[in-house]
Each structure stands twice: as structure tokens, then as C-alpha cells.
Motif scaffolding. Structure first.
Motif, PDB file in Angstrom:
ATOM      1  N   GLU A  47       0.792  -1.135   0.018  1.00 36.32           N
ATOM      2  CA  GLU A  47       0.088   0.029   0.149  1.00 36.32           C
ATOM      3  C   GLU A  47       0.811   1.376   0.029  1.00 36.32           C
ATOM      4  N   ALA A  68      -9.890  -5.283   7.191  1.00 39.32           N
ATOM      5  CA  ALA A  68      -8.300  -5.685   7.600  1.00 39.32           C
ATOM      6  C   ALA A  68      -7.934  -6.583   8.728  1.00 39.32           C
ATOM      7  N   GLN A  80       2.490  -0.007  10.083  1.00 41.61           N
ATOM      8  CA  GLN A  80       1.974   0.972   8.910  1.00 41.61           C
ATOM      9  C   GLN A  80       2.479   2.264   9.168  1.00 41.61           C
ATOM     10  N   HIS A 104      -5.742   1.705   6.311  1.00 41.03           N
ATOM     11  CA  HIS A 104      -4.984   0.537   6.563  1.00 41.03           C
ATOM     12  C   HIS A 104      -4.480   0.266   8.075  1.00 41.03           C
TER      13      HIS A 104
END
Length: 899
Positions: free
Chosen positions: A66, A278, A314, A358
């Protein structure tokens, strides 16, 4: 001696660790990460290793896909609580080169590793609850958990309850609760359930059963909480008579099958929803079924540690995307030489990011070092399993979301907004909320307006399907008089039905809510002070004294006088300092001392100013003092020169006011004002704070300082160095991005929010609230704010980092060199006195005079400060009388011999 032993012990420990690491040459596959394109990050696990490894690898895969990074994993397993072993594993990773370290779970171990990572400037991310703000921690802060518990206790109307905690780590939650409840809060009985530290809680739980209280708040770790519930059931306090609030965010992951039918009311908190896409993907990676019906009690096996580790990866990847961070090899035994140059920048940049996509645990941003942005699900254990019954966040606190029973009288009401048209009031011009589009074309209707409020209405219209017409409602937002039931401005237009909605910087207040309704806040803010940026101060006459604090100057002066006096005294005591003034005469009749008061001060001054003098010490004692004084002046003069350069190159801007207290006191003649009507002015009219009462009195007595709108206040601040303007913090933020000489002073004076105004009991309010919540959760509101505050019309002011302030050196910086000078001078003085006594003893023996008389004569001469010349053959000297008596006694003896 102790210091040498300590160094030897450290060397032995390091050699042991090095030998231990030699056993792991192929540990973790280090060789494969030598590829310069990849960025390895390390994971240390001490429990649930297999699952944590899967979560870590999956998080890296998602981040690489991503965000577009090239992260790779470097994993190692350690024993729980074994800091020694973990240190060795971490050092091996650092030698290979890693960009960040995640874990382990043990607090004791993580604290040790954190100190090493801080020394190396490597980001360290951990996932347990902590009241301290070291490292990177995405876990909700204990103070925020206390706020959530406070909301639930208040919502449930508990007037007394038992607070059960596992250890002292959870007492700060209790402290926050008692602070929020104040003196009139509920009666709280505090008990530690892990009193014996052996896993047996039944003794405390029996006390709970005998207590009159049946409402219980429990806080503890995920390791002890399942056993706590088990023993509580065995003791007989999980039944219909008891109500629980579990303050552990892993409550959803426990096996609760045994308690579903106990009829006890058990409420918990959850950091993420298992229904997120997710989360389901992660469940598949872990080998669990994604269908919630497959779980026996509706729980989710993903723990908070797993979810926070996933989100931390992330966050790390997003930072790496914007700020490249090349791993380098580092050595634990050479910390000072292997610290990264860009480590601090990388860690600081991580704390400035705002992530919304995300993620498992919701949006992420930091206030200082504390993670914010999340919201908690309030869950209950029911016979069907875990059920979500509400949500909590810092802005709106607890909001119940239980399914309410429906009745037939509402079934036929058409609440659809499709094809409905609403008249919406704007305040034009009022940047950035609404303004006219700058264009050469003639625009009409809705197309002539732009701004944050316009974009927000368009987003809501796209979601709800309504049409709208914008109308300029002017700058008068309106007020409501409860006594006369009259309103003004936009409020009146809405109450009279001439408009449906109003969107601008309209603050939600209790006064306005008596007349109209608002949606939930779409923006949170507070009243702040707008003032000119600090201006460069005029140099003062004695600016050259700024490098040292006043205390240092005093000590420097005393040291100067003390050293000069030492030279004078030691010069008189030391025989070597008494010289023949006429070198051509071999047997002089008098001696002269060079260390007079004047010469002593002159020699000390020359050394201090690094110029020297023609005087040279000869005695060992005076040379010792001179050596220590030269060393002292070298350090002091070097420190002064270096800090003087900093003071001359770094500007020290000064502001007439620095806080609301300065403003309330009209410091240096600064006056202030606010918008004549509106929530800011009403805040001061209704405040009970003494400071704000004084400020309200000032504005009431000086209406000339009030303005018709915010822009007028901004213009006054720009043109008047003695005027400050009170307005909402969001408007100040907007103006300071575009007016380079303006700045916000201090923190916000209150907390409030902007909402969309509508008629009282408007039937479509809930739909607007739900749509706003969706926009907030999707990050649309934040993107719109960033667009109108930080993108459109900005870039005028050059952004530069604030230069560090030049601070005077104080005794904390220089006390060591003063101590060295003091010790050296005292030693020299002691040596001089001893040498003088020995000299007098030798002289008395030579001349065969009593020691006591010799000491008296020498001491009288030493303290005769006006005499710098010593006569060697004085008739008044005891030594002369001794010689004469010796000669006289020898004469009769010679005559007798001749006869």
C-alpha cells in the motif's frame, strides 16, 4: 577504586554477551538483509511468538503493497523477562543494521531495550499500557482509559463501587478517576486482587463477596484477567447480583463461554471491531475463520498487542515513505561513535503524521508523545456472546448504540432526504469557511461560493441525496434571549423557518441550544490569543555579560580575589620569593618580595585576560597556585568565548505578552478585544474565573477595542503592537499560516466545537449526525481542513525550524573547574604554611634561638603587610641578639685561655 571495579564488571558482562552472540552467527538470517534496497526492522517476541511473527510479516506485506516501501523482517525469540538475553539479541540486530525495533511484551525487558535504542537513536515501538511517554507506544494512555471508565460509571449512575487492580502500574488510572470525580464523587473501595503475588485472588474476592457493594471496576493485565474471572466465578460473585466494568482492552479475546449465562452484567472496552476488512484478512493469515459465528462467544482472538504491532508497522512505513532512513551497522560497545545522525528527525517525524488508512485500531496521531485518534467500542457479554452497545471517544465521551424497539407510529414517516432542498446560511466573506470565488467570470447561485463549509455541505449532500441553496446570512451569528424569547441573526432566520441550516464558524453553546439544535461537532477548538510574533530585542548595554549567569560572575569575582590573596600570602611565606634587589652585591643587607598586593592582583589579571605579566613565581607553592589558576582561566575564557558567539549569532526575540495572565494584567500597556457578538464574547460574560471576569470588565469598559468581525481584529493586531485579539484557535491557525508576523499566544482558554445549526427537533438531525460520523471516520473532515488551512493560499511564510535559545552558563556547567581551583589553591596554601614552619624551625636551630620566639618574630613580619623589604642585619632581630651574645660569651673564654 569503586569506579575501576565498576569498569571491570562492565567489561566482563560485555565479553559474556559477545561470546553468547557468537553462538548465533546464522541467527534470524542476518546475511540476507545486506541488500541496500531493503529496510530491515526487528521484532523481539517473548510470548505468542508464532502468531506475532505472522502478524508482523503480514503487516510488512500490507505496508510494502500500500505504501510502496521495501521493509523486511528480522525476528528473534527471547525468554519472557530475560533482559540479559534480549540485550544480546538486540545488539546482534544493531550490528547487522536495522531501522526500528518492535517488542517485546515484558515491561521489564522493554525498558532496558528502550534505553539502548534511545542511545543509538533507533525507534523502539512497544504495545503495553504505560503512563510514561518514552519510545513509541500506540496503546491508549492510562489517563485516557480513566476517562472512558469515568464516562461509563457516570452513564450507569454508580454512586459507589469497588476498584480492583492488579499492581501499582494501574493506580494512575485510579488517580485520574478520583481527580475527575472530585470531592462529590461516588464512594470507592480500593483493593488489590493480586495481593499475594502467587496467582491466588480468592482471599480478596471473598472480601468483595462480603462487601455491601456489588458494582466492580477491574483493571489488570491480559495475563491475570482470565484467571481473575475464573476465580471470581468460583467464589460466587459472577451472577445476576453483580455488575462489572472490565478495564482491559483484550477482554474480547478471552474465552468467555463459561460466563455467558451467568446473568452478570459485564461491560468491557474494545479497541477495534472484528468486522473490519483488515481484521478479517489478519484472521485468515492466522488460520482463523473470518465468519464471526464460528467463534463460540462472538469474541476475536486478535489481541491488542497484535493489532498495535500491525498499526505500528504501517506508521513506520508511512514515515519511511516521506523520510528515507537508511539502516547502518551499530555497535553496542561503542555508543558514542555509532549514534545515527538522522535518528531524532525520523522519530520526531513519526509523531507528526496523521494516519487514517490501512489500520486496525483507527486513526493515529500524537499529542506530544501520547497516541490519540482512536475510539473504543463499549461491549457487553450477553447470552449470544459479545455485543457492541456503544462507543467512546475523547470528544463525545460515551454514546449508547443499543437497538431501540420500534413502534408502529413511526413506520409511515418518510425520513428520506432524496429530492429535498434546504436553504443553508453562510457567512461571506469568512475565510476559510466561506468566500466568493475569485474569477473573471460572473458566477451566480451556489457556484459563486467556496470554502470549508461549502465543501462540507457538498459531501453531506452526496451521502444523503438532498439539494441545497446557499444564502449569505451576514456576520451576525445571533444570540437568544430566554426571557423575551427573542433571537437575532442566523438563529432568528432558522427559528422563523426562513432557513433550514447554517454552517460557518458557529460555536455550539448552551444558550443557542435552547433555541435551535446542532449536529455533532465537525471541528473542535478553543478560544486563544492572536498577537504579533516576538520582535528582536534591542541589545542592552551590558550584553557582553550574558554568556555567564549572575551566580557565575559572583563566583568568578570571589575566585579572582581569593587567588590574588593566595599569591600575596604565599609570597610572604615562601623564602624563595624574597630576592636580592641588587644582584651585584653578594651579601645583601636586605631582601625584597615581588608579590605585593598590587603585583598579586596584576599577575592574576594578566593570567585571566590571557596576556601574562613580567612577574614569575619562584616558590613551589606560588607556582602551584599559578598553574591551577592558568588552567581555570583557560576553561573559563574558552567557555565564555564560545557562549558569547552563540549570544551574538542567535536572536532573542521578545514578546510583550506570553500568556493570558499577562493579557489580563495589561502587561506593558497591551490592550485586547474580541468580536462584539458571538460565543467568544459570551464566554467572558458568563465565566466565573477571576481572570476572565477582569478581562470582561476591561472589554465592557473599553468597547472601542471590540470588532464587528474577526478580520477587523486581525487587521488591528497587524497594525498595532500593543493590541491582542481573542478568537477561535482554528481561525488563528488559519491566519498565522498566511500572516507571517502573527502568532498564537499560550494555550486555548476553553474547549468547544463548531456544529451545523438547524431547527429545534428537526427530524433529519440523526441522519446528518451519522453522515458526519462517517466523514470523520473516513478522514474526509481532516482532508478538507488540511486543504483549506494548509494548502489553499499558503506558502507565503517561509517555514524554518526555531533556533535553540542561547542560555547563560551557570554553576551547574562550571562548578567542576571552580572545585579544581579551590582544591589546588588550598593544597598550595597548606604546603606553603608547612614549608614556612619548617624554614623557621631550621633558622631557629641555626641561630640557637627559642623556636617560639622565632615563630613570633617571623609571624609578625609576615602580617606586616605594609613592609615588602626584609632587613637581614637588624639590631632589633632576635637573630642579631643571639649572635652578639655568642660573641660576648666567647671573649672571656679566650682571655682566660691566654692567662
Amino acid at each position: 577504586m569503586l569506579f575501576n571495579q565498576f569498569k571491570i564488571a562492565l567489561l566482563i558482562i560485555f565479553l559474556k554477551i559477545s561470546a553468547k552472540n557468537a553462538q548465533y552467527d546464522n541467527f534470524g538470517g542476518y546475511k540476507k538483509f545486506q541488500n541496500l534496497e531493503s529496510v530491515p526492522i526487528g521484532l523481539l517476541t517473548d510470548q505468542n511468538t508464532d502468531q506475532m511473527n505472522i502478524v508482523f510479516d503480514h503487516a510488512i506485506d500490507v505496508a510494502n503493497q500500500e505504501v510502496g516501501t521495501a521493509l523486511t523482517s528480522l525476528k528473534a525469540e527471547v525468554n519472557y523477562g530475560d533482559a540479559y538475553q534480549s540485550y544480546g539479541r538486540l545488539c546482534r540486530m544493531l550490528e547487522t543494521g536495522i531501522a526500528g525495533v518492535f517488542g517485546p511484551s515484558s515491561r521489564h525487558t522493554a525498558v532496558h531495550l528502550m534505553s539502548i535504542c534511545d542511545a543509538m537513536d533507533i525507534p523502539h515501538i512497544y504495545s503495553y499500557m504505560s503512563e510514561y511517554a518514552e519510545g513509541f507506544n500506540l496503546h491508549p494512555h492510562p489517563a485516557d482509559l480513566a476517562k472512558a471508565l469515568y464516562s461509563l460509571i457516570t452513564e450507569f449512575n454508580w454512586t459507589r463501587f469497588i476498584f480492583l487492580y492488579e499492581s501499582a502500574d494501574y493506580l494512575n488510572i485510579l488517580n485520574e478517576l478520583t481527580t475527575m470525580f472530585g470531592m462529590n464523587g461516588p464512594v470507592v473501595t480500593v483493593l488489590r486482587y493480586d495481593m499475594q503475588l502467587n496467582g491466588n485472588y480468592k482471599q480478596v474476592l471473598r472480601r468483595v463477596r462480603k462487601s455491601v457493594d456489588n458494582r466492580i471496576v477491574v483493571v489488570g493485565s491480559s495475563e491475570t484477567m482470565p484467571e481473575f474471572l475464573n476465580q471470581a466465578q468460583q467464589v460466587g460473585i459472577i451472577n445476576e447480583d453483580y455488575k462489572y466494568i472490565i478495564g482491559n482492552l483484550d477482554f474480547h479475546s478471552f474465552d468467555l463461554e463459561e460466563y455467558k449465562y451467568s446473568e452478570a452484567n459485564i461491560t468491557g472496552l474494545r479497541l477495534f471491531s472484528p468486522e473490519k476488512l483488515a481484521v478479517k484478512e489478519l484472521l485468515m493469515k492466522l488460520g482463523y475463520p473470518t465468519d464471526q459465528d464460528e467463534f463460540r462467544n462472538g469474541s476475536c482472538p486478535i489481541t491488542v498487542e497484535m493489532a498495535l504491532t500491525y498499526d505500528a508497522v504501517q506508521l513506520f512505513a508511512e514515515t519511511l515513505k516521506n523520510l528515507p532512513f537508511k539502516p547502518v551497522s551499530q555497535n553496542c560497545s561503542q555508543r558514542t561513535e555509532s549514534v545515527r545522525d538522522d535518528g531524532s528527525s525520523f522519530k520526531n517525524y513519526m509523531r507528526t503524521l496523521r494516519l487514517t488508512e490501512h489500520l486496525l485500531t483507527g486513526p493515529i496521531y500524537f499529542e506530544g508523545n501520547v497516541r490519540k485518534g482512536y475510539h473504543l467500542d463499549v461491549i457487553e457479554l450477553q447470552p449470544s456472546g459479545i455485543v457492541k452497545v456503544g462507543t467512546w471517544d475523547e470528544q463525545r465521551n460515551y454514546r449508547a448504540q443499543r437497538l431501540a424497539p420500534t413502534t408502529a407510529q413511526f413506520d409511515n414517516i418518510d425520513n428520506s432526504l432524496a429530492n429535498k432542498t434546504f436553504i443553508i446560511l453562510l457567512s461571506v466573506p469568512n475565510k476559510p469557511y466561506a468566500q466568493l470565488v475569485e474569477t473573471y467570470k460572473q458566477l451566480e447561485g451556489n457556484s459563486q461560493y467556496e470554502g470549508y463549509g461549502v465543501d462540507l455541505i457538498k459531501e453531506l449532500a452526496d451521502k444523503l441525496g438532498f439539494n441545497f441553496t446557499f444564502v449569505n446570512g451576514g456576520n451576525d451569528y445571533g444570540s437568544y434571549n430566554k426571557t423575551s424569547n427573542e433571537s437575532t441573526g442566523m438563529l432568528r432566520e432558522i427559528m422563523m423557518g426562513r432557513a433550514d441550516l447554517a454552517i460557518t464558524d458557529l460555536t455550539i453553546t448552551s444558550e443557542r441550544e435552547e433555541a435551535i439544535d446542532f449536529t455533532i461537532p465537525f471541528m473542535n477548538l478553543g478560544i486563544a490569543i492572536l498577537y504579533l510574533k516576538p520582535q528582536k530585542a534591542t541589545p542592552e548595554l551590558f550584553t557582553f555579560m550574558d554568556p555567564f549567569s549572575e551566580e557565575v560572575w559572583w563566583f568568578l569575582g570571589f575566585s579572582f580575589l581569593g587567588v590574588a590573596l593566595s599569591f600575596f600570602i604565599l609570597g610572604r611565606l615562601s623564602p624563595s620569593e624574597w630576592d636580592n634587589p641588587y644582584p651585584c652585591i653578594e651579601e645583601p643587607e636586605e631582601l625584597e618580595n615581588q608579590f605585593t598586593i598590587g603585583n598579586s592582583i596584576w599577575f592574576t589579571t594578566g593570567a585571566l585576560l590571557q596576556q601574562g605579566s613580567e612577574i614569575g613565581p619562584k616558590a613551589l607553592s606560588t607556582r602551584t597556585v599559578a598553574s591551577f589558576w592558568w588552567f581555570f582561566t583557560l576553561i573559563v575564557v574558552s567557555s565564555y568565548t564560545a557562549n558569547l558567539a552563540a549570544f551574538l549569532t542567535i536572536e532573542k526575540p521578545q514578546s510583550l505578552i506570553n500568556s493570558v495572565d499577562d493579557l489580563a494584567d495589561n502587561k506593558d500597556g497591551v490592550v485586547y478585544g474580541a468580536k462584539r457578538t458571538g460565543s467568544t464574547r459570551n464566554f467572558f460574560l458568563t465565566s466565573e474565573d477571576e481572570r476572565y471576569k477582569r478581562m470582561n470588565k476591561f472589554m465592557t469598559e473599553h468597547p472601542e477595542h471590540l470588532t464587528e468581525d474577526n478580520q477587523e481584529g486581525v487587521n488591528r493586531v497587524k497594525t498595532n503592537t500593543h493590541y491582542a485579539f481573542l478568537m477561535e484557535s482554528t481561525s488563528i491557525e488559519y491566519n498565522t499560516k498566511r500572516e507571517c508576523n502573527l502568532k498564537k499566544i499560550g494555550d486555548a482558554l476553553d474547549e468547544k466545537g463548531y456544529g451545523i445549526a438547524m431547527r429545534k427537533n428537526w427530524p433529519h438531525r440523526d441522519k446528518f449526525n451519522n453522515a458526519l460520523l462517517e466523514l470523520q471516520e473516513q478522514g474526509v473532515l481532516e482532508k478538507m481542513k488540511n486543504k483549506w488551512w494548509n494548502e489553499v493560499g499558503t506558502g507565503i511564510c517561509a517555514t524554518k525550524e526555531d533556533a535553540p535559545d542561547a542560555t547563560p552558563l551557570d554553576m551547574n556547567n562550571l562548578e567542576g573547574v571552580f572545585f579544581v581551583l579551590l582544591v589546588g589553591s588550598c593544597c598550595a596554601l597548606l604546603y606553603g604554611i608547612i614549608s614556612w614552619v619548617l624554614f623557621v624551625m631550621k633558622k631557629a636551630h641555626h641561630y640557637r634561638v627559642p623556636l617560639r620566639e622565632a615563630l613570633k618574630e617571623e609571624f609578625r613580619f609576615v602580617i606586616d603587610f605594609n613592609n615588602y623589604i626584609r632587613v637581614l642585619k637588624s639590631s632589633a632581630s632576635i637573630y642579631s641578639r643571639s649572635r652578639q651574645s655568642s660573641v660576648a660569651s666567647m671573649a672571656p673564654e679566650s682571655q682566660a685561655g691566654e692567662s
